[in-house]
Design a protein around this motif. Structure first.
Motif: not given
Length: 117
Positions: A59-76
């Protein structure tokens, strides 16, 4: 419904994360890798993204911005696949994510560990 006298039957479904991996054409796990399932709103997302194995963010849609930021921070970002509306109208699978991606409620993000060797 059963209590009202109607005949009922439980029919097993296909878990959305399995359908997402199939739609993306990737295995969930290989060679004994662990599989971690958690909601995208999980309070310890940064820690969870460090776990070994495949991570499935439900259920990533509503938190997608936060998730993508976290993924970017970890180079994922390059290790992540987003599957949206799998099995429904509007299905899409993105093998390349950007930090400004948008998605809806029925979204799953799969994050694979880097293969060794």
């Amino acid at each position: 419904v059963r209590e009202r006298g109607f005949s009922t039957e439980v029919v097993p479904g296909l878990p959305s994360f399995c359908a997402a991996a199939a739609a993306a054409g990737i295995p969930l796990c290989e060679a004994g890798q662990p599989l971690h399932l958690f909601p995208a709103s999980y309070g310890e997302l940064e820690e969870a993204l460090s776990w070994k194995g495949t991570k499935v963010l439900m259920k990533s849609g509503g938190k997608l911005g936060d998730v993508l930021n976290s993924l970017a921070k970890r180079d994922l970002l390059d290790r992540a696949v987003l599957a949206e509306n799998v099995g429904m109208e509007g299905q899409r699978v993105l093998h390349s994510l950007t930090e400004n991606e948008e998605s809806g409620y029925f979204s799953v993000i799969l994050v694979k560990d880097q293969e060794e060797g």
